[in-house]
Design a protein around this motif. Structure first.
Motif, PDB file in Angstrom:
ATOM      1  N   ASP A 121      47.283   3.842 -33.783  1.00 19.96           N
ATOM      2  CA  ASP A 121      48.595   3.641 -34.420  1.00 19.96           C
ATOM      3  C   ASP A 121      49.482   4.878 -34.228  1.00 19.96           C
ATOM      4  O   ASP A 121      50.660   4.779 -33.875  1.00 19.96           O
ATOM      5  CB  ASP A 121      48.383   3.362 -35.912  1.00 19.96           C
ATOM      6  N   THR A 122      48.886   6.067 -34.425  1.00 23.06           N
ATOM      7  CA  THR A 122      49.648   7.319 -34.319  1.00 23.06           C
ATOM      8  C   THR A 122      50.149   7.535 -32.896  1.00 23.06           C
ATOM      9  O   THR A 122      51.308   7.915 -32.679  1.00 23.06           O
ATOM     10  CB  THR A 122      48.762   8.494 -34.762  1.00 23.06           C
ATOM     11  N   ARG A 123      49.280   7.242 -31.906  1.00 23.66           N
ATOM     12  CA  ARG A 123      49.659   7.484 -30.506  1.00 23.66           C
ATOM     13  C   ARG A 123      50.727   6.490 -30.056  1.00 23.66           C
ATOM     14  O   ARG A 123      51.649   6.832 -29.321  1.00 23.66           O
ATOM     15  CB  ARG A 123      48.406   7.453 -29.627  1.00 23.66           C
ATOM     16  N   GLU A 124      50.619   5.255 -30.554  1.00 19.15           N
ATOM     17  CA  GLU A 124      51.650   4.267 -30.194  1.00 19.15           C
ATOM     18  C   GLU A 124      52.993   4.679 -30.797  1.00 19.15           C
ATOM     19  O   GLU A 124      54.034   4.656 -30.146  1.00 19.15           O
ATOM     20  CB  GLU A 124      51.240   2.869 -30.685  1.00 19.15           C
ATOM     21  N   GLU A 125      52.955   5.117 -32.055  1.00 18.59           N
ATOM     22  CA  GLU A 125      54.198   5.524 -32.727  1.00 18.59           C
ATOM     23  C   GLU A 125      54.795   6.779 -32.074  1.00 18.59           C
ATOM     24  O   GLU A 125      56.004   6.875 -31.871  1.00 18.59           O
ATOM     25  CB  GLU A 125      53.930   5.794 -34.214  1.00 18.59           C
ATOM     26  N   ALA A 126      53.907   7.742 -31.718  1.00 18.45           N
ATOM     27  CA  ALA A 126      54.394   8.989 -31.097  1.00 18.45           C
ATOM     28  C   ALA A 126      55.091   8.690 -29.772  1.00 18.45           C
ATOM     29  O   ALA A 126      56.086   9.312 -29.415  1.00 18.45           O
ATOM     30  CB  ALA A 126      53.229   9.956 -30.885  1.00 18.45           C
ATOM     31  N   GLY A 127      54.577   7.671 -29.078  1.00 17.38           N
ATOM     32  CA  GLY A 127      55.175   7.289 -27.788  1.00 17.38           C
ATOM     33  C   GLY A 127      56.592   6.782 -27.939  1.00 17.38           C
ATOM     34  O   GLY A 127      57.429   6.936 -27.053  1.00 17.38           O
ATOM     35  N   ARG A 128      56.898   6.207 -29.093  1.00 16.78           N
ATOM     36  CA  ARG A 128      58.253   5.654 -29.345  1.00 16.78           C
ATOM     37  C   ARG A 128      59.139   6.680 -30.075  1.00 16.78           C
ATOM     38  O   ARG A 128      60.365   6.594 -30.040  1.00 16.78           O
ATOM     39  CB  ARG A 128      58.169   4.410 -30.241  1.00 16.78           C
ATOM     40  N   ALA A 129      58.494   7.643 -30.750  1.00 16.02           N
ATOM     41  CA  ALA A 129      59.223   8.470 -31.726  1.00 16.02           C
ATOM     42  C   ALA A 129      60.332   9.304 -31.097  1.00 16.02           C
ATOM     43  O   ALA A 129      61.421   9.426 -31.667  1.00 16.02           O
ATOM     44  CB  ALA A 129      58.239   9.384 -32.460  1.00 16.02           C
ATOM     45  N   LEU A 130      60.064   9.870 -29.887  1.00 14.22           N
ATOM     46  CA  LEU A 130      61.072  10.762 -29.299  1.00 14.22           C
ATOM     47  C   LEU A 130      62.386  10.012 -29.052  1.00 14.22           C
ATOM     48  O   LEU A 130      63.465  10.485 -29.420  1.00 14.22           O
ATOM     49  CB  LEU A 130      60.538  11.349 -27.989  1.00 14.22           C
ATOM     50  N   ALA A 131      62.267   8.803 -28.524  1.00 14.46           N
ATOM     51  CA  ALA A 131      63.484   7.988 -28.265  1.00 14.46           C
ATOM     52  C   ALA A 131      64.170   7.658 -29.590  1.00 14.46           C
ATOM     53  O   ALA A 131      65.399   7.719 -29.714  1.00 14.46           O
ATOM     54  CB  ALA A 131      63.092   6.716 -27.534  1.00 14.46           C
ATOM     55  N   GLU A 132      63.367   7.365 -30.603  1.00 12.83           N
ATOM     56  CA  GLU A 132      63.956   7.025 -31.917  1.00 12.83           C
ATOM     57  C   GLU A 132      64.655   8.242 -32.520  1.00 12.83           C
ATOM     58  O   GLU A 132      65.740   8.127 -33.094  1.00 12.83           O
ATOM     59  CB  GLU A 132      62.858   6.504 -32.865  1.00 12.83           C
ATOM     60  N   LEU A 133      64.049   9.422 -32.362  1.00  8.58           N
ATOM     61  CA  LEU A 133      64.666  10.633 -32.918  1.00  8.58           C
ATOM     62  C   LEU A 133      65.960  10.974 -32.177  1.00  8.58           C
ATOM     63  O   LEU A 133      66.948  11.408 -32.787  1.00  8.58           O
ATOM     64  CB  LEU A 133      63.671  11.794 -32.863  1.00  8.58           C
ATOM     65  N   ARG A 134      65.955  10.721 -30.867  1.00  6.30           N
ATOM     66  CA  ARG A 134      67.197  10.953 -30.102  1.00  6.30           C
ATOM     67  C   ARG A 134      68.285   9.990 -30.573  1.00  6.30           C
ATOM     68  O   ARG A 134      69.423  10.358 -30.790  1.00  6.30           O
ATOM     69  CB  ARG A 134      66.913  10.770 -28.603  1.00  6.30           C
ATOM     70  N   ALA A 135      67.858   8.746 -30.824  1.00  5.07           N
ATOM     71  CA  ALA A 135      68.820   7.723 -31.295  1.00  5.07           C
ATOM     72  C   ALA A 135      69.342   8.064 -32.692  1.00  5.07           C
ATOM     73  O   ALA A 135      70.452   7.683 -33.074  1.00  5.07           O
ATOM     74  CB  ALA A 135      68.138   6.364 -31.307  1.00  5.07           C
ATOM     75  N   LYS A 136      68.533   8.832 -33.442  1.00  7.45           N
ATOM     76  CA  LYS A 136      68.972   9.230 -34.797  1.00  7.45           C
ATOM     77  C   LYS A 136      69.912  10.437 -34.737  1.00  7.45           C
ATOM     78  O   LYS A 136      70.322  10.973 -35.759  1.00  7.45           O
ATOM     79  CB  LYS A 136      67.742   9.602 -35.647  1.00  7.45           C
ATOM     80  N   GLY A 137      70.166  10.939 -33.515  1.00  5.04           N
ATOM     81  CA  GLY A 137      71.140  12.011 -33.367  1.00  5.04           C
ATOM     82  C   GLY A 137      70.562  13.390 -33.146  1.00  5.04           C
ATOM     83  O   GLY A 137      71.298  14.376 -33.080  1.00  5.04           O
ATOM     84  N   MET A 138      69.212  13.494 -33.028  1.00  8.01           N
ATOM     85  CA  MET A 138      68.634  14.832 -32.804  1.00  8.01           C
ATOM     86  C   MET A 138      68.911  15.269 -31.371  1.00  8.01           C
ATOM     87  O   MET A 138      68.891  14.456 -30.444  1.00  8.01           O
ATOM     88  CB  MET A 138      67.127  14.829 -33.061  1.00  8.01           C
ATOM     89  N   GLN A 139      69.177  16.557 -31.195  1.00  6.65           N
ATOM     90  CA  GLN A 139      69.354  17.134 -29.850  1.00  6.65           C
ATOM     91  C   GLN A 139      67.988  17.666 -29.423  1.00  6.65           C
ATOM     92  O   GLN A 139      67.451  18.566 -30.064  1.00  6.65           O
ATOM     93  CB  GLN A 139      70.395  18.258 -29.895  1.00  6.65           C
ATOM     94  N   ILE A 140      67.432  17.073 -28.371  1.00  7.18           N
ATOM     95  CA  ILE A 140      66.041  17.349 -27.999  1.00  7.18           C
ATOM     96  C   ILE A 140      65.963  18.146 -26.706  1.00  7.18           C
ATOM     97  O   ILE A 140      66.684  17.832 -25.748  1.00  7.18           O
ATOM     98  CB  ILE A 140      65.262  16.021 -27.853  1.00  7.18           C
TER      99      ILE A 140
END
Ligand code: KDG
Length: 338
Positions: A276-295
């Motif tokens: 579950d954690t690895r699947e979520e981590a795989g999506r998280a970066l795109a989601e954080l970018r979509a939330k406005g974080m500068q990565i």
């Protein structure tokens, strides 16, 4: 009422009107209640895994053992829950191995910067003899370790600037877990490291009491740090395990069957949680970018400089956890990398 019920059952038994097995059912079978505390929110990889564990225990015990999942540090931060388990006031918890170093110094092995290069190495060492040896060191302190879960590779967020090179750490007030290796590591990199319980972190970021923190993508997402942190710098500076622990005082009162129910559920929850954690981590970066974080990703040369600078803390860790354990770990990793 209970006394009356017991007397009634006894008299019905005596008259043969009630067969023993049914009588056993008639007896009060209060499910054994297990308070399982954790620090992240329910809608997190940690919360989903505790829920999964609870379902496994109830199913395997036929309802005789019930786990009450209590999240968001409602039972206190990791260190407080650890003491509650040792005293027998709480039965189970999951938390960071990093906050256990005050109880079992060998847990500091897992704080070593860049120890694991990938999850294959992490799983092999944590689930193998070395992980078990470190876990066993909890028992004299009154805790029983069941399994390691995955918190994940930790990355840096802050509200001041992108961290593109080591010098960018200068002047950043960085919250770290209450753990000397983390404290020393980030001071070595030039940050102003501030130890703080996880439960206080969001507020401290929101009020700018601290400028930044470091955690896996999953936690940055589930704890909504993107609401109070502008910059995310991918450093993967350490792989952070969680550990599921039980109060030894309570564990020793359980039957072997009850202990097996908990152990089997813990192993199943470990495999569920990592997936579950690895699947979520795989999506998280795109989601954080979509939330406005500068990565930004640290360039390999800068990551190498960071790794070289942080190697300074390794000698202290080896001395603290024991040279034999350190050497055994390095040998196991070398074998995995062949
Ligand atoms: O209860 C919170 C802990 O699970 C802790 O591991 C979270 O990684 C964490 C941190 O930064 O405190």
């Amino acid at each position: 009422m209970k006394k009356f019920r017991r007397t009634l059952v006894a008299s019905l038994l005596a008259t043969g009107l009630l067969a023993a097995p049914v009588a056993a059912l008639a007896q009060d079978i209060k499910p054994r209640l297990i308070r399982f505390g954790y620090g992240l929110v329910e809608a997190s990889n940690q919360g989903r895994a505790v829920k999964f564990f609870a379902e496994q225990v109830e199913k395997a015990s036929g309802g005789k053992m019930k786990v009450r999942a209590i999240g968001a540090a409602a039972l206190g931060p990791d260190t407080q829950m650890q003491q509650a388990l040792i005293g027998g006031a709480q039965e189970m918890m999951v938390g960071s191995t990093a906050t256990l170093v005050g109880i079992t110094k060998e847990m500091a092995l897992w704080d070593t910067p860049f120890l694991f290069s990938n999850t294959r190495e992490a799983d092999a060492v944590l689930d193998g003899p070395i992980g078990q040896k470190v876990m066993d060191r909890l028992q004299p302190a009154g805790l029983v370790g069941l399994v390691y879960w995955e918190n994940g590779f930790r990355n840096l967020t802050n509200s001041k600037r992108p961290v593109q090179k080591m010098e960018d750490f200068d002047g950043i007030k960085l919250r770290v877990m209450q753990n000397n290796v983390y404290l020393e590591s980030f001071r070595t990199l030039g940050a102003n490291a501030v130890p703080m319980p996880f439960s206080e972190l969001f507020g401290a970021l929101e009020t700018k009491t601290v400028d930044g923190q470091e955690n896996p993508f999953n936690t940055i997402l589930s704890s909504k740090f993107f609401e109070v942190q502008k910059f995310l710098s991918v450093t993967n500076h350490v792989y952070s395990p969680w550990i599921v622990t039980v109060s030894k005082k309570w564990w020793d009162t359980l039957s072997k069957d009850e202990q097996k129910v908990l152990m089997d559920a813990a192993v199943a929850s470990r495999d569920f949680e990592r997936k579950d954690t690895r699947e979520e981590a795989g999506r998280a970066l795109a989601e954080l970018r979509a939330k406005g974080m500068q990565i930004n990703e640290l360039p390999p040369a800068e990551s190498a400089r960071m790794r070289a600078r942080l190697a300074q803390v390794n000698a202290g860790i080896a001395a603290n956890v024991g040279q034999d354990l350190w050497n055994e770990t390095q040998a196991a990793l070398a074998a995995l990398r062949k």
